[in-house]
Motif scaffolding. Structure first.
Motif, PDB file in Angstrom:
ATOM      1  N   ALA A 138     -13.360   2.395  10.945  1.00 21.40           N
ATOM      2  CA  ALA A 138     -12.513   3.490  11.418  1.00 21.40           C
ATOM      3  C   ALA A 138     -13.145   4.314  12.543  1.00 21.40           C
ATOM      4  O   ALA A 138     -12.438   4.798  13.433  1.00 21.40           O
ATOM      5  CB  ALA A 138     -12.152   4.410  10.246  1.00 21.40           C
ATOM      6  N   ALA A 169      -6.130  -5.645   7.594  1.00 21.53           N
ATOM      7  CA  ALA A 169      -6.475  -4.259   7.933  1.00 21.53           C
ATOM      8  C   ALA A 169      -7.515  -4.214   9.047  1.00 21.53           C
ATOM      9  O   ALA A 169      -7.422  -3.383   9.967  1.00 21.53           O
ATOM     10  CB  ALA A 169      -6.978  -3.524   6.697  1.00 21.53           C
ATOM     11  N   SER A 206      -5.829  -5.428  12.320  1.00 23.92           N
ATOM     12  CA  SER A 206      -4.888  -4.451  12.883  1.00 23.92           C
ATOM     13  C   SER A 206      -5.585  -3.432  13.777  1.00 23.92           C
ATOM     14  O   SER A 206      -4.966  -2.863  14.683  1.00 23.92           O
ATOM     15  CB  SER A 206      -4.135  -3.724  11.765  1.00 23.92           C
ATOM     16  N   GLY A 207      -6.866  -3.210  13.537  1.00 23.64           N
ATOM     17  CA  GLY A 207      -7.603  -2.220  14.307  1.00 23.64           C
ATOM     18  C   GLY A 207      -8.287  -2.761  15.545  1.00 23.64           C
ATOM     19  O   GLY A 207      -8.993  -2.022  16.242  1.00 23.64           O
ATOM     20  N   GLN A 235      -8.295  -8.176   2.634  1.00 26.61           N
ATOM     21  CA  GLN A 235      -8.730  -7.105   3.528  1.00 26.61           C
ATOM     22  C   GLN A 235      -8.588  -7.453   5.015  1.00 26.61           C
ATOM     23  O   GLN A 235      -8.578  -6.557   5.859  1.00 26.61           O
ATOM     24  CB  GLN A 235     -10.193  -6.755   3.251  1.00 26.61           C
ATOM     25  N   GLU A 293       0.545  -0.434  11.990  1.00 21.78           N
ATOM     26  CA  GLU A 293      -0.641   0.435  11.948  1.00 21.78           C
ATOM     27  C   GLU A 293      -1.065   0.575  10.508  1.00 21.78           C
ATOM     28  O   GLU A 293      -0.437   1.299   9.732  1.00 21.78           O
ATOM     29  CB  GLU A 293      -0.319   1.806  12.543  1.00 21.78           C
ATOM     30  N   LEU A 294      -2.116  -0.087  10.144  1.00 20.73           N
ATOM     31  CA  LEU A 294      -2.613  -0.036   8.782  1.00 20.73           C
ATOM     32  C   LEU A 294      -3.753   0.964   8.685  1.00 20.73           C
ATOM     33  O   LEU A 294      -4.466   1.224   9.660  1.00 20.73           O
ATOM     34  CB  LEU A 294      -3.099  -1.425   8.346  1.00 20.73           C
ATOM     35  N   SER A 295      -3.938   1.490   7.508  1.00 20.27           N
ATOM     36  CA  SER A 295      -5.065   2.387   7.258  1.00 20.27           C
ATOM     37  C   SER A 295      -6.362   1.641   7.539  1.00 20.27           C
ATOM     38  O   SER A 295      -6.578   0.539   7.031  1.00 20.27           O
ATOM     39  CB  SER A 295      -5.022   2.871   5.809  1.00 20.27           C
ATOM     40  N   GLN A 296      -7.209   2.224   8.357  1.00 22.76           N
ATOM     41  CA  GLN A 296      -8.417   1.534   8.782  1.00 22.76           C
ATOM     42  C   GLN A 296      -9.528   1.595   7.736  1.00 22.76           C
ATOM     43  O   GLN A 296      -9.781   2.657   7.138  1.00 22.76           O
ATOM     44  CB  GLN A 296      -8.917   2.109  10.101  1.00 22.76           C
TER      45      GLN A 296
END
Length: 404
Positions: A213, A280, A283-284, A277, A205-208
């Motif tokens: 986001a 990230a 991952s979302g 990038q 879970e990476l920072s979106q």
């Protein structure tokens, strides 16, 4: 401004004497170094560990009253890669452009260590570089450029000349290999590979990113160049059929107009992103997409993103690109569909896999374990070393005969 042999050279790279122990690799590319990090960048950054790499880009036009010059800069994070960008006055005819490019190349090559490896991604750079005293010539055919929109008329003739001059021909996939294998005695298939560690970050879970986001799930994403190879009608239909899905498109738009792109509340164009990038964004997503149009421009492609998506832990839905079907189509986590109805049904299956897990990812990992850019580059380097060794042996024999 530096001047070498009367030719202006503007350099931002650190200057040092050529290392005689390191060959120089001139990479002639139609893709700019900072455009999208893909096959040329993966390979050249690795070759730079054993050679001095000059990445020669397409010219940039300047005012017609200015003098042609070569701008040289060091690639970020890769100290042995230098990017050479010719700057040419606009309005010149082809003969004058080629003459200017030849002079810029000669001036720069004069200070480079030998032997020289000439590596081509495009035959269109052959006219000003065919005279280069290269000990090895490589044609890395990553795409069938003659099938692309706006392909120059002379491209096929120049490709035939390049194949005739080349010591080695590499192809970016099995379909290209089949098309080229009978045109040269040393053709080698090197399909698109993957930096598994880089994309495996997407399994966490990476920072979106801020522009993704707030997009609602399920998210179905694509990253890459959006051009004539992209099936915009398929995207339009799929988005219309599933208005509650978010379709996330990451990448630059090239050779097609912005007004040609489908527009809907659930289609989100986020523009180009850096290679760093991409995990990230990936991952979302719940599902990764490859909605390629089935036309001439995709007949021979072998998309790098297939193994990248899988390395990132995402099930993939693709149109029936030949190299995707033959290499990955048997995997549980790769779904193939040729029309909008089938594509949406495959996305639903992939969404279920994404939610429930299963052994599809272990199966994909087994396939991915057999490929890496490091292995691909090492095999290529071995073939080049063989050619360089033969050239050195021939030179030594000729000197011995001359001395007798």
């Amino acid at each position: 401004m530096l001047t070498n042999a009367g030719v202006p050279v503007e350099s931002e790279a650190e200057h040092s004497a050529p290392d005689p122990a390191r060959p120089t690799l001139f990479c002639f590319s139609h893709l700019r170094w900072d455009f999208v990090f893909q096959r040329p960048q993966h390979l050249m950054s690795r070759f730079a560990r054993e050679m001095s790499v000059i990445f020669w880009e397409e010219p940039i036009e300047i005012d017609r009253r200015e003098t042609a010059y070569l701008k040289v800069r060091q690639a970020d994070d890769f100290p042995n890669v230098r990017i050479a960008t010719p700057h040419l006055p606009q309005g010149q005819n082809e003969a004058r452009r080629e003459d200017a490019l030849r002079r810029l190349l000669d001036a720069h090559a004069a200070s480079c260590s030998r032997p020289i490896v000439a590596w081509y991604y495009t035959p269109m750079m052959l006219p000003f570089s065919r005279h280069l005293d290269a000990s090895t010539v490589v044609y890395d055919c990553m795409d069938e450029l003659s099938k692309f929109r706006f392909a120059p008329e002379q491209l096929l003739d120049l490709e035939q000349e390049l194949i005739g001059r080349a010591d080695l021909v590499f192809t970016g996939g099995a379909s290209l290999y089949e098309a080229k294998k009978n045109r040269h005695p040393s053709v080698h298939c090197f399909p698109s590979s993957v930096d598994r560690d880089h994309f495996a970050k997407a399994r966490r879970e990476l920072s979106q990113p801020a522009d993704q986001a707030e997009l609602k799930h399920p998210r179905l994403g694509f990253y890459g160049v959006i051009d004539e190879r992209f099936d915009i009608d398929l995207l339009r239909q799929a988005a219309d059929m599933r208005p509650n899905w978010s379709f996330v498109m990451v990448g630059p738009v090239v050779k097609i107009g912005e007004d040609e792109l489908p527009r809907a509340a659930n289609i989100h164009y986020l523009g180009g992103k850096t290679y760093e990038q991409l995990p990230a964004y990936l991952s979302g997503w719940d599902v990764a997409l490859m909605p390629f149009a089935m036309n001439e421009s995709t007949q021979f492609i072998s998309p790098t993103k297939t193994p990248e998506y899988l390395a990132g832990g995402k099930p993939v839905v693709s149109t029936p690109v030949r190299d995707v079907v033959r290499t990955y189509g048997h995997l549980q986590g790769v779904h193939i569909a040729s029309d909008a109805d089938g594509f949406v049904r495959c996305c639903e299956k992939a969404l279920e896999q994404s939610r429930e897990g299963g052994d599809w990812l272990a199966e994909a990992d087994l396939i991915l374990s057999a490929t890496s850019w490091a292995t691909t580059q090492a095999r290529m380097s071995g073939l080049i070393a063989e050619v360089l060794g033969e050239r050195a042996s021939q030179t030594a024999s000729a000197l011995l005969v001359a001395a007798e």
